[in-house]
Design a protein around this motif. Sequence first.
Motif, PDB file in Angstrom:
ATOM      1  N   ASP A  53      64.696  90.794  42.097  1.00  9.36           N
ATOM      2  CA  ASP A  53      64.576  89.596  41.270  1.00  9.36           C
ATOM      3  C   ASP A  53      63.127  89.137  41.139  1.00  9.36           C
ATOM      4  O   ASP A  53      62.795  88.380  40.236  1.00  9.36           O
ATOM      5  CB  ASP A  53      65.428  88.464  41.866  1.00  9.36           C
ATOM      6  CG  ASP A  53      65.800  87.415  40.832  1.00  9.36           C
ATOM      7  OD1 ASP A  53      65.833  87.752  39.632  1.00  9.36           O
ATOM      8  OD2 ASP A  53      66.051  86.264  41.217  1.00  9.36           O
ATOM      9  N   CYS A  54      62.266  89.617  42.039  1.00  5.89           N
ATOM     10  CA  CYS A  54      60.852  89.237  41.994  1.00  5.89           C
ATOM     11  C   CYS A  54      60.177  89.792  40.749  1.00  5.89           C
ATOM     12  O   CYS A  54      59.314  89.133  40.154  1.00  5.89           O
ATOM     13  CB  CYS A  54      60.134  89.736  43.252  1.00  5.89           C
ATOM     14  SG  CYS A  54      58.365  89.409  43.272  1.00  5.89           S
ATOM     15  N   VAL A  55      60.547  91.004  40.352  1.00  5.42           N
ATOM     16  CA  VAL A  55      59.931  91.623  39.179  1.00  5.42           C
ATOM     17  C   VAL A  55      60.896  91.701  38.005  1.00  5.42           C
ATOM     18  O   VAL A  55      60.518  92.146  36.920  1.00  5.42           O
ATOM     19  CB  VAL A  55      59.411  93.039  39.515  1.00  5.42           C
ATOM     20  CG1 VAL A  55      58.310  92.979  40.537  1.00  5.42           C
ATOM     21  CG2 VAL A  55      60.533  93.947  40.007  1.00  5.42           C
ATOM     22  N   GLY A  56      62.143  91.271  38.214  1.00  4.08           N
ATOM     23  CA  GLY A  56      63.139  91.303  37.155  1.00  4.08           C
ATOM     24  C   GLY A  56      64.278  92.241  37.501  1.00  4.08           C
ATOM     25  O   GLY A  56      64.085  93.450  37.561  1.00  4.08           O
ATOM     26  N   LEU A  57      65.450  91.678  37.753  1.00  3.07           N
ATOM     27  CA  LEU A  57      66.607  92.499  38.116  1.00  3.07           C
ATOM     28  C   LEU A  57      66.892  93.567  37.065  1.00  3.07           C
ATOM     29  O   LEU A  57      67.293  94.686  37.382  1.00  3.07           O
ATOM     30  CB  LEU A  57      67.846  91.617  38.287  1.00  3.07           C
ATOM     31  CG  LEU A  57      67.888  90.661  39.477  1.00  3.07           C
ATOM     32  CD1 LEU A  57      69.122  89.770  39.393  1.00  3.07           C
ATOM     33  CD2 LEU A  57      67.877  91.418  40.800  1.00  3.07           C
ATOM     34  N   GLU A  58      66.651  93.206  35.805  1.00  2.00           N
ATOM     35  CA  GLU A  58      67.029  94.112  34.721  1.00  2.00           C
ATOM     36  C   GLU A  58      66.279  95.437  34.756  1.00  2.00           C
ATOM     37  O   GLU A  58      66.736  96.438  34.208  1.00  2.00           O
ATOM     38  CB  GLU A  58      66.820  93.430  33.364  1.00  2.00           C
ATOM     39  CG  GLU A  58      65.378  93.185  32.952  1.00  2.00           C
ATOM     40  CD  GLU A  58      64.800  91.907  33.547  1.00  2.00           C
ATOM     41  OE1 GLU A  58      63.640  91.597  33.242  1.00  2.00           O
ATOM     42  OE2 GLU A  58      65.514  91.217  34.305  1.00  2.00           O
ATOM     43  N   LEU A  59      65.108  95.482  35.409  1.00  2.00           N
ATOM     44  CA  LEU A  59      64.339  96.723  35.480  1.00  2.00           C
ATOM     45  C   LEU A  59      65.113  97.829  36.187  1.00  2.00           C
ATOM     46  O   LEU A  59      64.919  99.014  35.907  1.00  2.00           O
ATOM     47  CB  LEU A  59      63.003  96.495  36.207  1.00  2.00           C
ATOM     48  CG  LEU A  59      61.958  95.668  35.465  1.00  2.00           C
ATOM     49  CD1 LEU A  59      60.714  95.507  36.310  1.00  2.00           C
ATOM     50  CD2 LEU A  59      61.601  96.327  34.134  1.00  2.00           C
ATOM     51  N   VAL A  60      65.991  97.463  37.098  1.00  2.00           N
ATOM     52  CA  VAL A  60      66.822  98.447  37.787  1.00  2.00           C
ATOM     53  C   VAL A  60      68.275  98.354  37.321  1.00  2.00           C
ATOM     54  O   VAL A  60      68.941  99.372  37.149  1.00  2.00           O
ATOM     55  CB  VAL A  60      66.731  98.266  39.321  1.00  2.00           C
ATOM     56  CG1 VAL A  60      67.808  99.082  40.038  1.00  2.00           C
ATOM     57  CG2 VAL A  60      65.351  98.680  39.808  1.00  2.00           C
ATOM     58  N   VAL A  61      68.766  97.138  37.098  1.00  2.00           N
ATOM     59  CA  VAL A  61      70.177  96.955  36.752  1.00  2.00           C
ATOM     60  C   VAL A  61      70.538  97.721  35.482  1.00  2.00           C
ATOM     61  O   VAL A  61      71.534  98.461  35.437  1.00  2.00           O
ATOM     62  CB  VAL A  61      70.512  95.456  36.588  1.00  2.00           C
ATOM     63  CG1 VAL A  61      71.912  95.288  36.000  1.00  2.00           C
ATOM     64  CG2 VAL A  61      70.432  94.743  37.924  1.00  2.00           C
ATOM     65  N   GLU A  62      69.736  97.574  34.430  1.00  2.00           N
ATOM     66  CA  GLU A  62      70.085  98.187  33.147  1.00  2.00           C
ATOM     67  C   GLU A  62      70.130  99.714  33.227  1.00  2.00           C
ATOM     68  O   GLU A  62      71.123 100.325  32.824  1.00  2.00           O
ATOM     69  CB  GLU A  62      69.121  97.706  32.059  1.00  2.00           C
ATOM     70  CG  GLU A  62      69.334  96.236  31.710  1.00  2.00           C
ATOM     71  CD  GLU A  62      68.354  95.721  30.673  1.00  2.00           C
ATOM     72  OE1 GLU A  62      67.560  96.534  30.145  1.00  2.00           O
ATOM     73  OE2 GLU A  62      68.381  94.510  30.379  1.00  2.00           O
ATOM     74  N   PRO A  63      69.084 100.381  33.754  1.00  2.00           N
ATOM     75  CA  PRO A  63      69.182 101.841  33.847  1.00  2.00           C
ATOM     76  C   PRO A  63      70.245 102.300  34.841  1.00  2.00           C
ATOM     77  O   PRO A  63      70.851 103.356  34.656  1.00  2.00           O
ATOM     78  CB  PRO A  63      67.780 102.281  34.280  1.00  2.00           C
ATOM     79  CG  PRO A  63      67.121 101.067  34.822  1.00  2.00           C
ATOM     80  CD  PRO A  63      67.730  99.908  34.098  1.00  2.00           C
ATOM     81  N   TRP A  64      70.503 101.514  35.885  1.00  2.00           N
ATOM     82  CA  TRP A  64      71.544 101.894  36.857  1.00  2.00           C
ATOM     83  C   TRP A  64      72.911 101.887  36.174  1.00  2.00           C
ATOM     84  O   TRP A  64      73.701 102.819  36.342  1.00  2.00           O
ATOM     85  CB  TRP A  64      71.530 100.946  38.050  1.00  2.00           C
ATOM     86  CG  TRP A  64      72.336 101.427  39.223  1.00  2.00           C
ATOM     87  CD1 TRP A  64      71.911 102.219  40.251  1.00  2.00           C
ATOM     88  CD2 TRP A  64      73.725 101.147  39.482  1.00  2.00           C
ATOM     89  NE1 TRP A  64      72.945 102.453  41.133  1.00  2.00           N
ATOM     90  CE2 TRP A  64      74.065 101.814  40.696  1.00  2.00           C
ATOM     91  CE3 TRP A  64      74.696 100.422  38.818  1.00  2.00           C
ATOM     92  CZ2 TRP A  64      75.343 101.754  41.248  1.00  2.00           C
ATOM     93  CZ3 TRP A  64      75.984 100.361  39.362  1.00  2.00           C
ATOM     94  CH2 TRP A  64      76.297 101.011  40.560  1.00  2.00           C
ATOM     95  N   ILE A  65      73.182 100.847  35.414  1.00  2.00           N
ATOM     96  CA  ILE A  65      74.460 100.788  34.690  1.00  2.00           C
ATOM     97  C   ILE A  65      74.536 101.912  33.658  1.00  2.00           C
ATOM     98  O   ILE A  65      75.567 102.574  33.511  1.00  2.00           O
ATOM     99  CB  ILE A  65      74.642  99.411  34.012  1.00  2.00           C
ATOM    100  CG1 ILE A  65      74.786  98.301  35.064  1.00  2.00           C
ATOM    101  CG2 ILE A  65      75.858  99.425  33.094  1.00  2.00           C
ATOM    102  CD1 ILE A  65      74.863  96.906  34.470  1.00  2.00           C
ATOM    103  N   ASN A  66      73.442 102.154  32.946  1.00  2.00           N
ATOM    104  CA  ASN A  66      73.445 103.196  31.921  1.00  2.00           C
ATOM    105  C   ASN A  66      73.710 104.578  32.517  1.00  2.00           C
ATOM    106  O   ASN A  66      74.328 105.434  31.886  1.00  2.00           O
ATOM    107  CB  ASN A  66      72.108 103.204  31.174  1.00  2.00           C
ATOM    108  CG  ASN A  66      71.903 101.947  30.351  1.00  2.00           C
ATOM    109  OD1 ASN A  66      72.866 101.303  29.955  1.00  2.00           O
ATOM    110  ND2 ASN A  66      70.661 101.591  30.098  1.00  2.00           N
ATOM    111  N   GLY A  67      73.236 104.808  33.739  1.00  2.00           N
ATOM    112  CA  GLY A  67      73.459 106.100  34.383  1.00  2.00           C
ATOM    113  C   GLY A  67      74.802 106.211  35.081  1.00  2.00           C
ATOM    114  O   GLY A  67      75.223 107.310  35.469  1.00  2.00           O
ATOM    115  N   LEU A  68      75.478 105.075  35.252  1.00  2.00           N
ATOM    116  CA  LEU A  68      76.748 105.068  35.979  1.00  2.00           C
ATOM    117  C   LEU A  68      77.816 105.909  35.288  1.00  2.00           C
ATOM    118  O   LEU A  68      78.594 106.604  35.945  1.00  2.00           O
ATOM    119  CB  LEU A  68      77.235 103.620  36.137  1.00  2.00           C
ATOM    120  CG  LEU A  68      78.626 103.402  36.747  1.00  2.00           C
ATOM    121  CD1 LEU A  68      78.667 103.930  38.181  1.00  2.00           C
ATOM    122  CD2 LEU A  68      78.989 101.912  36.709  1.00  2.00           C
TER     123      LEU A  68
END
Length: 696
Positions: A130-145
């Motif tokens: 959350d310090c640098v933006g959750l979306e930086l990991v959340v979005e690609p993680w979901i896309n790769g799921l």
Amino acid sequence: MRFLLLYATQRGQAKAIAEEISEKAVTYGFSADLYCISELDKYDLKTETAPLVMVVSTTGNGDPPDTARKFVKAIQDKTLPPDFLAHLRYGLLGLGDSEYTYFCNGGKVVDKRLQELGAQRFYNTGHADDCVGLELVVEPWINGLWAALEKHFLSNRGREDTSETLMMASHASQRTDPLTPELSHVESQVGLLRLDDSGGKAAEVLEQNAVNSSQSSTLIADSEASLTCSVPPLSQASLNIPALPPEYLEVHLEEALGQEESHASMSSVDPVFHVPISKAVQLTTNDAIKTTLLIELDVSKTDFSYQPGDAFSVVCPNSDSEVQFLLQRLQLADRREHRVAVTIKADTRKKGAALPEHIPERCSLLFLLTWCLEIRAVPKKAFLRALADHTSDGAERRRLQELCSRQGAADYARFIRDAGACLSDLLRAFPSCQPPLGLLLEHLPKLQPRPYSCASSSLFHPGKLHFIFNIVEFLSNTTEVVLRRGVCTGWLATLVESILQPYTCANHADGKKALAPKISISPRTTNYFHLPNDPSVPIIMVGPGAGVAPFIGFLQHREKLQERHPGGRFGATWLFFGCRHKERDYLLRDELRHFLKCGVLTHLEVSFSRDAAVGEEEGPAKYVQDSLQRHSKAVVGVLLQERGYIYVCGDAKNMAKDVHDALVEIISRETGVEKLEAMKTLATLKEEKRYLQDIW
């Protein structure tokens, strides 16, 4: 193809992400059984045959969230065999903040224990920051799921119906170009796990061409970029924007019939106590950089009980002026007293749509906006996407689309997340945006009660509860420069104005006589941040500024225990306190000197970060971590030889990390071991519950 989807949330982040996964699953040919991890009666990992996907957040102290307590306790049962979950395949997304010492530790605790019980990952664990933006990991993680789930089902089933379903998922995943997240710079800073983008596809997107305007060829200086205005290349780019979140709430406003409202109508897990404020004292001078208040609550006529080290929550409202702005801006001011009737849209495409639990049945619109919705919440990209569809001006709509697009990620971080923008800021910045009330109810999270540390002992102050806080003030300049106060601290400061004792009267027993205002509180008992059961064990307390609060309770408690047991054996007590100026914000100086004089406090070390040393070879330490370094031998003696406890309370972003680093250096230097070994020693202290944090 079905998978089990569990979320462990503290403030709703993990739940929102899990719901996003659940909704997107349908597009890729999957079906998610979505549950909160606390709903242990609705799933059983011991017999689960489907793959498990988990989203787990982390509290400020590095523990799994409250909703995961029973689950974690169950899987940490030492009698479970090492193959207890050998049949289980899982993927886990951890949420955290690298500004805290134990980054993503909630997810790491669950991940590690699942491995110990034989479960195997079908997809790499992600750690979102959350310090640098959750979306930086959340979005690609979901896309790769989706590719990982496809691979899992293909390897476990060869049936024809599965292949057909996978073909549907494959077609769905080809709707846009592969997303290759460039995370290396983030990973190197916070140790994130590299995500495999093989086969990963972005979510369903809408191709949005750049707006053709007569000014499109004019280069705009980078300095002119703002919340409302982009610059090339973004302003001229074709955009990949998220799919429009399906609307699912039907909202009707009905004239009130004279019903009365109370906080009892608000959903709450814990009991709520309505208690009067019996005293309020300003602990800092008027020229101090931060204003600190002490508030005393009268809990004598309630069943509320606590012990030193506990925390409690204050139920607080949104700012009246901000609520009035929203009512005016949404053209609902004349219906503020109308009752809000909410139902699920009959034709909604949202899977598993349910009424938000934090919206009371048939409350007034004014009550809803004041007490139920976090109107200061930073809007997520899905909210921006939805707002864009309710914006009539083309340029404004384009800018909102940019801010939620893949191409506009940097602008979202700069002008929304880092700037702390909220709904009111967006409505000011984009005048043609006119969202319906239902959209706010779908996207604004619950207004959370604010936690505070107990700053007293019930032995010392029977029937009373003290707490200490800084009045949070900050400049918001998203659209115009405005001085804002914290939601809760600003409200409390206004509430106690009529009874507030100024700094010069801080030690007087009787304050101003006025009608005592009442507030609602609920208990938040902690299992760990308490004095040792054995009073002979030495303790070190580190609490600069308002972080001294729980230690006042500790010392009051110890004083009463020593009065009751004059021949008892009590361990040494160290307090490392810090402030900016000795004469402006040395909180509770007389009380601390009293504890020192009567022997309850054996060592008081105070640092002043803004006062210059006068006539001393070695002036006072600037920060608490400097004081710890000066007393490194004693610190190591207490922690390692005498098996004492160390407590840290206060700011997580800087102080707690600096103290942690100082402790690593101290242990390394004094015991002659490498820093890695010193870090392991601290980790052991934490596991033994002898290194305890209450940080925010």
